[in-house]
Design a protein around this motif. Structure first.
Motif, PDB file in Angstrom:
ATOM      1  N   GLU A 182       4.306   2.334  12.506  1.00 28.19           N
ATOM      2  CA  GLU A 182       3.463   2.841  11.409  1.00 28.19           C
ATOM      3  C   GLU A 182       2.221   3.470  12.013  1.00 28.19           C
ATOM      4  O   GLU A 182       1.555   2.850  12.857  1.00 28.19           O
TER       5      GLU A 182
ATOM      6  N   ASN B 140       1.251   6.719   6.119  1.00 33.71           N
ATOM      7  CA  ASN B 140       0.602   6.385   4.839  1.00 33.71           C
ATOM      8  C   ASN B 140       0.119   7.662   4.144  1.00 33.71           C
ATOM      9  O   ASN B 140      -0.262   8.618   4.800  1.00 33.71           O
TER      10      ASN B 140
ATOM     11  N   GLU C  25       4.917   6.066   3.123  1.00 37.15           N
ATOM     12  CA  GLU C  25       4.560   4.820   2.437  1.00 37.15           C
ATOM     13  C   GLU C  25       3.660   5.149   1.234  1.00 37.15           C
ATOM     14  O   GLU C  25       2.594   5.726   1.392  1.00 37.15           O
TER      15      GLU C  25
ATOM     16  N   GLU D  10       5.328  -7.373   6.365  1.00 41.01           N
ATOM     17  CA  GLU D  10       4.097  -6.978   7.053  1.00 41.01           C
ATOM     18  C   GLU D  10       3.298  -8.217   7.451  1.00 41.01           C
ATOM     19  O   GLU D  10       3.408  -9.248   6.789  1.00 41.01           O
TER      20      GLU D  10
ATOM     21  N   LYS E 281       7.962  -2.775   1.539  1.00 41.75           N
ATOM     22  CA  LYS E 281       7.170  -3.480   2.556  1.00 41.75           C
ATOM     23  C   LYS E 281       6.430  -4.630   1.861  1.00 41.75           C
ATOM     24  O   LYS E 281       5.527  -4.394   1.053  1.00 41.75           O
TER      25      LYS E 281
ATOM     26  N   ASP F 221       4.556   0.404  -0.233  1.00 49.29           N
ATOM     27  CA  ASP F 221       3.638  -0.363   0.619  1.00 49.29           C
ATOM     28  C   ASP F 221       3.031  -1.515  -0.181  1.00 49.29           C
ATOM     29  O   ASP F 221       2.944  -1.423  -1.416  1.00 49.29           O
TER      30      ASP F 221
HETATM   31 CA    CA Z   1       1.016   1.116   5.283  1.00 52.61          CA
END
Ligand code: CA
Ligand code: C2E
Ligand code: CA
Length: 864
Positions: free
Chosen positions: A642, A700, A732, A819, A783, A762
């Motif tokens: 990421e 992101n 995300e 995560e 996630k 996310d």
């Molecule tokens: Ca993220």
């Protein structure tokens, strides 16, 4: 009368008028032509009679001349016969002597002859007529027929006209000769040249205006042949005839007609006809002119009526009336007004010029006085335009406009309009209300609040008093809205408004500031504990259960308090500080109150400073990208990473959460996202190539890019689509974005899918518990938020929750990433539940580009 009916009537009347005019024109023409025909007939008859008279006069003149000429010549022949009778043995010489004496009188006679026993024995002049001597009548058949009838004494016969041997045409007079003893001796004869006869009678004159024909050859009268002129004259009934005696037994008949026909009055007739045509034309013109006049007049009158009716109807629609007031001694009178005025003013339609007092008495006294003075001023030359409430009891409003007719000396008459504006007034009141009150809760809105706070500040400052502002933000309002629907959310807000109102005094104000934010002014607070207790009351009150559609709903409130003059002396300052204090409550666990403090101010100022620094950060290359590996939990290999942004300002790293929210507020975030996307995609692409080890890039993106008004979305999509050609990319997004469910978001997501880009949710599990979007949108990865992972092993609820999330995701064919894995314990549990991927400090912290490359390198070496 209705306008449509009036228009119809008008056209009917005009048509009638037009038809009438056409009839009159036709009648006039008929009359004129009849008169003309009568006159023409009269003229023709008069002319005919006149011509008859003329013809008769000329003809009788001619006849008497002819008769005179013939008879005087034949008289000479009679004289010769008498002379021979006296002297039967007359010699040629004696005969010549006698005849020559006659010839000296220049008669029309060609010669004179005497035939004893019907044989020509004497002739004069002898020389030219020798051949005739000795002619025996008895032997000449033609002559004999004429002669044998002569037997009586003194009888005189005229024969012919006939052609003479010597040439020319003549009539021959013959007279018998008897001796003294009454014995027949013979006859005398003398031809008279007809040409000479006609000439002498005037028959051949050029100026003769009649045409003449003569019949009666051989003196046989109407039975005789026509020997002169046109025979048809005798067959024409209109011819004038006379009879003329020739000889003792014969006669001629003369017939005459005007040489130019009987119809010669044509000149006059034509003049008459032309005159009458002109007359008819003139009359027609006059009639049509009069008709035009009538028509125009009528049209004008009816247009006027129509306009009046139109005005009346329009005035009814617009609720506007018109009037005229004329001043009289110490009073005023309505001299003109229409139906609408009568209706609004309540005038009797049949009343004659009512006094204005009749109207004024319907108003409350102050209004009546006001209107009276307006009218009085208008009569002195001042226009007015005023709105009056008819009476305090009714909500009827009228607007009156008046204008002096200033064409005379004052006092003037006043012309004006009156309009019922009740509806408009109601509407403007409503609009005004809408402008300053919140429609949903009925509480003052931000505008009215600001106004009131401003006034309160002024008052407190003057009176040296204190006031407090409470900034109230509801806790957990969003889930109510999302789960139970907007109407439930609306109901909750209304209810909260009521509850807050019940906690404050009448003199205080509660307003809806925005969304789920309320704001309160507490006036004149003598002690600090007052805002505290009221805040606590509000919190307690809001914390009580709400029942919406049989659902029990729980809500809380975070309240920030600022005080005048301690925490600020302007509306903006007090509100902003109360807001900061509220924010602080939210951060420290919600459902409580907090006074504004200087420390908060420091934070706020720091944010403000940071905001300014952010403006130049991109330009100054202060951003960099770090990469956090994402590990496949089945084989512990790094499959993805990421990309996360870092801001280093003056050698100091600024916490990501802090500046990301600032960048979102200022709109810089789109620029930052582009930078990260570009840098990361280039780096990962080259890395994958160098080590022949494909790594997926997770990136992101701020929700702001989807609602950007400029071309930020296009720019971002362009870079993304280019990057996606070289590697696998995951974007995300947060649940927040999907809640909006806009078409634009759906469009972008579909487009991303088409580019082969994966979409991940996310921080899954925070905030929104509606899962419907998982099937609605093209999602690939979930996630799990680190807050759940962190609690693994500590609390039982997250365990069950995570297990459910994983099972559900697999059922929906979604990959799942956990995560924030920090411990082996957490990892073990996640593996047990078959979580696909893991990310967290347990594996790696976010690494710089160089460190990440080394990490990959090391992994590959270790594997070998
Ligand atoms: Ca993220
Ligand atoms: P995020 O997308 O949820 O990113 C993961 C955050 O968790 C990162 O914080 C990361 O450093 C942190 N983290 C990862 N593993 C652990 C762990 O085991 N324990 C703990 N305590 N934390 C862990 P970071 O980098 O500070 O980023 C914060 C947030 O800022 C991100 O949350 C993301 O929402 C946002 N962000 C970061 N980079 C970007 C970017 O380039 N663009 C946008 N729009 N937002 C970004
Ligand atoms: Ca996250």
């Amino acid at each position: 009368m209705p306008l449509a009916k009036m228009t119809q009537n008008l056209s009917i009347e005009l048509n009638l008028l037009r038809r009438r005019a056409a009839y009159i024109c036709v009648l006039v023409i008929i009359l004129v032509f009849t008169a003309e025909l009568i006159l023409e007939k009269y003229f023709k008859e008069a002319d005919y009679q006149n011509k008859q008279l003329q013809v008769t006069q000329q003809l009788t003149g001619l006849t008497s001349k002819l008769s005179g000429l013939i008879n005087s010549n034949l008289f000479l022949l009679s004289g010769l016969s008498a002379h021979i009778g006296m002297k039967p043995d007359i010699t040629q010489a004696e005969f010549e002597a006698y005849a020559s004496s006659i010839f000296r009188q220049e008669p029309l006679l060609v010669n004179m002859a005497a035939a004893r026993d019907l044989v020509i024995t004497h002739i004069y002049p002898l020389k030219q007529n020798l051949a005739a001597l000795g002619l025996n009548y008895r032997l000449t058949e033609k002559q004999w027929n004429a002669v044998k009838i002569l037997d009586t004494r003194g009888e005189m016969v005229v024969a012919g006209p006939l052609d003479m041997v010597q040439g020319g045409e003549a009539i021959i007079g013959r007279v018998t000769v008897f001796t003294a003893d009454d014995k027949f001796w013979g006859i005398t004869s003398a031809p008279i040249l007809t040409r000479k006869l006609y000439q002498a009678a005037g028959l051949l004159q050029d100026n003769l205006t009649i045409e003449v024909a003569i019949r009666g050859k051989d003196g046989r009268g109407i039975n005789g042949e026509v020997f002169y002129g046109n025979a048809t004259l005798f067959t024409d009934q209109r011819s004038i005839t006379t009879t003329l005696d020739v000889g003792t037994t014969g006669s001629w008949q003369l017939a005459a007609q005007p040489r130019d026909g009987w119809q010669d009055a044509s000149g006059t007739i034509w003049l008459l006809r032309i005159s009458f045509i002109i007359l008819a034309l003139l009359l027609t013109i006059i009639v049509s002119y009069r008709y035009r006049q009538f028509y125009n007049e009528k049209n004008f009158r009816q247009t006027l009526q129509k306009n009046q009716a139109l005005l009346e109807e329009v005035s009814k629609i617009a609720l506007v009336g018109g009037w005229q007031i004329t001043p009289e001694k110490r009073t005023f009178r309505f001299t003109l007004w229409n139906e609408q005025t009568a209706k609004i003013f309540g005038l009797q339609t049949d009343s004659q010029h009512p006094l204005t007092e009749e109207v004024l008495c319907q108003f409350d006294k102050p209004q009546a006085n006001h209107l009276r003075s307006c009218i009085t001023n208008a009569t002195l030359g001042h226009t007015f335009d005023t709105e009056l409430q008819v009476s305090a009891k009714s909500d009827r409003w009228i607007r009156i406009i008046g204008k002096p007719i200033a064409n005379t000396e004052p006092p003037f008459s006043v012309l004006g309009s009156v309009q019922d504006i009740t509806e408009r007034k109601r509407f403007t009141d409503k609009i005004q209300h809408q402008a300053i009150y919140d429609q949903l809760t009925g509480l003052p809105n931000r505008l009215l609040f600001n106004n009131r706070l401003k006034k309160s500040i002024v008052k407190c400052r003057r009176e040296n008093k204190k006031l407090a502002v409470l900034f109230i933000d509801l806790d957990h309002f969003k889930p109510v809205n999302d789960n139970l629907g907007h109407s439930a959310g609306d109901f909750l807000l209304k209810e909260v408004g009521n509850r807050i109102r019940n906690c404050i005094r009448e003199s205080d104000t509660v307003a809806r500031y925005s969304g789920d934010e309320f704001i309160v002014i507490l006036n004149d607070i003598k002690e600090t504990k007052i805002p505290v207790s009221i805040s606590q009351n509000i919190i307690d009150s809001i914390s009580k259960t709400f029942t919406i559609n049989k659902n029990k709903v729980y809500c809380g409130a975070s309240i920030g308090i600022s005080v005048f003059p301690d925490d600020g002396d302007s509306v903006e300052e007090l509100v902003s500080n109360a807001d900061q204090a509220m924010y602080e409550v939210k951060r420290s666990g919600r459902n409580g109150w907090q006074f504004f403090t200087k420390a908060m101010q420091v934070v706020s100022e720091k944010r403000h400073l940071l905001r300014n620094k952010l403006v130049t950060a991109v330009h100054n290359n202060e951003f960099s990208v770090v990469y956090q590996p994402i590990v496949d939990l089945t084989d512990n290999k790094i499959k993805k990473c990421e990309a996360l942004v870092r801001w280093q300002h003056n050698g100091q790293f600024i916490p990501t959460d802090e500046f990301i929210s600032l960048a979102e507020e200022t709109g810089r975030i789109n620029e930052i996202d582009r930078f990260v996307l570009k840098t990361a995609s280039e780096h990962i692409s080259s890395l994958s190539k160098t080590y022949s080890y494909p790594i997926e890039l997770s990136i992101n993106v701020s929700p702001r890019v989807f609602s950007s008004k400029d071309n930020a979305l296009d720019q971002w999509l362009t870079i993304l689509s280019r990057a996606s050609e070289h590697m696998a990319i995951t974007v995300e997004i947060t649940e927040r974005l999907l809640i909006e469910e806009s078409d634009r978001i759906m469009w972008v997501l579909t487009k991303l899918k088409a580019l082969g880009i994966a979409i991940a949710i996310d921080d899954f599990g925070t905030g929104y518990s509606s899962l419907s979007y998982l099937t609605k949108f093209p999602i690939d990865i979930i996630k799990i938020d680190q807050s759940f992972v962190r609690k693994l092993g500590e609390e039982p609820v997250p365990e069950a929750l995570i297990e459910t999330m994983i099972t559900l995701s697999h059922k929906l064919d979604l990959e799942i990433v956990a995560e924030g894995i920090e411990t082996l314990e957490q990892l073990t549990m996640l593996k047990k539940w078959n979580c696909d991927y893991g990310q967290g400090y347990y594996f790696d912290k976010p690494l710089s580009a160089v460190d990440f490359e080394q990490r990959i390198h090391r992994t590959l070496v270790d594997d070998q």
